[in-house]
Design an enzyme around this catalytic site. Structure first.
Site, PDB file in Angstrom:
ATOM      1  N   ARG A  18      18.338  37.618 -27.425  1.00 50.56           N
ATOM      2  CA  ARG A  18      18.617  38.800 -28.263  1.00 50.56           C
ATOM      3  C   ARG A  18      17.744  38.786 -29.507  1.00 50.56           C
ATOM      4  NH1 ARG A  18      24.594  38.986 -29.767  1.00 50.56           N
ATOM      5  NH2 ARG A  18      24.212  36.761 -29.769  1.00 50.56           N
ATOM      6  N   ASN A  36      24.582  41.139 -25.674  1.00 48.91           N
ATOM      7  CA  ASN A  36      24.951  40.373 -24.483  1.00 48.91           C
ATOM      8  C   ASN A  36      26.046  41.115 -23.736  1.00 48.91           C
ATOM      9  OD1 ASN A  36      23.212  38.220 -24.957  1.00 48.91           O
ATOM     10  ND2 ASN A  36      24.752  36.988 -25.989  1.00 48.91           N
TER      11      ASN A  36
END
Length: 90
Positions: A18, A36
């Site tokens: 990320r 996520n």
């Protein structure tokens, strides 16, 4: 201006993916978000000029060690002109 929704599969959680997506977006003038998912994938929306967006997607598909991208699926979606930055969602 283009916008895509994407889902990245592989070893992409618990490896800084990320943050890699965030920094890659910033350096390519991309707005949107990344998060996520409970199934182990990473989902994002990314928006920018076509050339910037294509370069961003190429880098995301390559990934960065220790991440291992096995699949990147994207779909074009409606542009959000109100959006001004890229962010990491929880």
């Amino acid at each position: 201006m283009n916008r895509v929704h994407g889902v990245v599969s592989g070893r992409v959680q618990g490896v800084g993916f990320r943050y890699f997506t965030f920094t890659t977006a910033i350096s390519n003038h991309i707005t949107g978000w990344v998060r996520n998912c409970s199934d182990g994938t990473v989902e994002f929306e990314a928006q920018g000029q076509e050339s910037d967006l294509n370069h961003f997607l190429t880098l995301i598909e390559k990934g960065q060690f220790p991440a291992k991208v096995t699949n990147l699926k994207t779909d074009s979606i409606e542009v959000d002109l109100r959006e001004g930055k890229f962010k990491i969602l929880n």
